[in-house]
Design a protein around this motif. Structure first.
Motif, PDB file in Angstrom:
ATOM      1  N   THR A 248       0.832  -1.196   0.000  1.00 48.32           N
ATOM      2  CA  THR A 248       0.000   0.000   0.000  1.00 48.32           C
ATOM      3  C   THR A 248       0.867   1.246   0.000  1.00 48.32           C
ATOM      4  O   THR A 248       1.761   1.390   0.836  1.00 48.32           O
TER       5      THR A 248
ATOM      6  N   LEU B   9       0.826   4.590   1.167  1.00 51.12           N
ATOM      7  CA  LEU B   9       0.038   5.326   2.141  1.00 51.12           C
ATOM      8  C   LEU B   9       0.687   6.668   2.448  1.00 51.12           C
ATOM      9  O   LEU B   9       1.822   6.727   2.913  1.00 51.12           O
TER      10      LEU B   9
ATOM     11  N   ARG C   2      -5.511   7.510   0.215  1.00 50.57           N
ATOM     12  CA  ARG C   2      -5.094   7.215  -1.158  1.00 50.57           C
ATOM     13  C   ARG C   2      -5.678   8.212  -2.141  1.00 50.57           C
ATOM     14  O   ARG C   2      -4.983   8.723  -3.021  1.00 50.57           O
TER      15      ARG C   2
ATOM     16  N   ASP D 119      -3.632  10.871  -4.297  1.00 56.81           N
ATOM     17  CA  ASP D 119      -3.681  10.830  -5.766  1.00 56.81           C
ATOM     18  C   ASP D 119      -4.047  12.191  -6.350  1.00 56.81           C
ATOM     19  O   ASP D 119      -3.468  12.632  -7.352  1.00 56.81           O
TER      20      ASP D 119
END
Length: 326
Positions: A50, A52, A104, A108
């Motif tokens: 992940t 993060l 996330r 992004d």
């Protein structure tokens, strides 16, 4: 990095408490060290796979979510032995899913905004360079014409050679390319030139023909070339020699092939084994998060492509194959 590590440790600890209380309420007397093993295993899996950005949702919301997860433990003392004891644990998992998903998405969006601003700067810079070269073109022609009229052929030839070298730098980057692609190619070319690196763009056709969106194209080419330039700089610093970076692009049998080669110092085997497979692995020193390589692989796989890399004789080669399907 320290904040992220602290988060994963706290997550493992809170998760262990929840699972321990849940099992005790179900009269399953399992030692806490055994309870912690599956929790640590799940957290480690998330940690490896992940990306993060724990700070993206802010300290305030992180503390609120952590406090709520800790308060849920008190419910185990008030709920009678029944399937209801699963409710606090389910809420804990749900809150964590919200945190991960929210972090996330915000990360992004932030990264996309920064990339857009960088792309805009690259396009503006390339446009100004082309505009400047066009503005000066007639002056150069007049200068060459004057030299030839006065029989200064050798001076005219030297002048033209210098002029062509300058135009070739721009031409390598912009011919047939979309604006954002030309911008990142030109910026990386100039960055490598400033570092004394020999750069070769061997492109049979424009990179813009790749069936990849502009944002993904910038991330793909930008990360590939940026990593290569950094590796070349370290190699040059160590050997006191000029490094070489080559970017090739061609099409064969329904496949687009993108090959990036560069000089590189020896890479530890553990790093090579995980490179392009998970976040947090980098061939650079401290201060680098190792995000670029995994992002490259995600983009390639997202377009049904294939990525392979080889390190041999202090040369690192990345080969990317993407089907010619739109």
């Amino acid at each position: 990095m320290k904040t992220s590590l602290l988060y994963w440790v706290l997550l493992a600890a809170v998760g262990t408490f929840h699972l321990e209380f849940l099992l005790n309420n179900l009269t399953w007397n399992v030692p806490i060290y055994l309870v912690s093993l599956p929790v640590i295993g799940v957290v480690y899996y998330l940690y490896k796979g992940t990306l993060l950005e724990i700070s993206s949702i802010g300290t305030r919301w992180n503390l609120i979510l952590l406090t709520m997860q800790l308060l849920l433990v008190s419910l185990y003392f008030t709920v009678e032995l029944s399937w209801a004891t699963f409710v606090p644990f389910f809420i804990f998992v749900s809150l964590e899913a919200i945190r991960l998903n929210g972090s996330r998405k915000i990360s992004d969006l932030t990264r996309s905004l920064l990339e857009y601003e960088e792309q805009q700067e690259q396009i503006n810079e390339t446009f100004l360079i082309v505009r400047g070269e066009r503005h000066e073109f007639l002056k150069h022609v007049s200068a060459v014409h004057f030299m030839l009229e006065n029989g200064k052929d050798k001076e005219a030839k030297r002048y033209l050679d210098d002029l062509v070298d300058g135009y070739e730098e721009t031409n390598l980057s912009i011919k047939g390319e979309r604006g954002v692609v030309a911008g990142v190619l030109h910026q990386m070319y100039r960055r490598a030139q400033r570092s004394g690196i020999s750069v070769v763009y061997d492109l049979d056709l424009p990179l813009s023909t790749l069936p990849v969106t502009d944002s993904n194209m910038v991330s793909l080419i930008g990360n590939l070339l940026s990593n290569s330039i950094d590796a070349c700089c370290e190699w040059q610093k160590h050997y006191k020699k000029q490094a070489v970076l080559t970017l090739q692009f061609y099409k064969r049998s329904g496949l687009y092939l993108l090959v990036c080669k560069n000089n590189s110092l020896p890479i530890p085997t553990p790093v090579l084994d995980e490179l392009y497979h998970s976040y947090g692995h980098t061939t650079k020193g401290q201060g680098h998060e190792g995000l670029g390589t995994k992002m490259v692989k995600d983009i390639v796989e997202g377009h049904q492509g294939f990525l392979d890399f080889v390190y041999r004789d202090e040369e690192f080669t990345v080969k990317i194959k993407i089907p010619a399907i739109r």
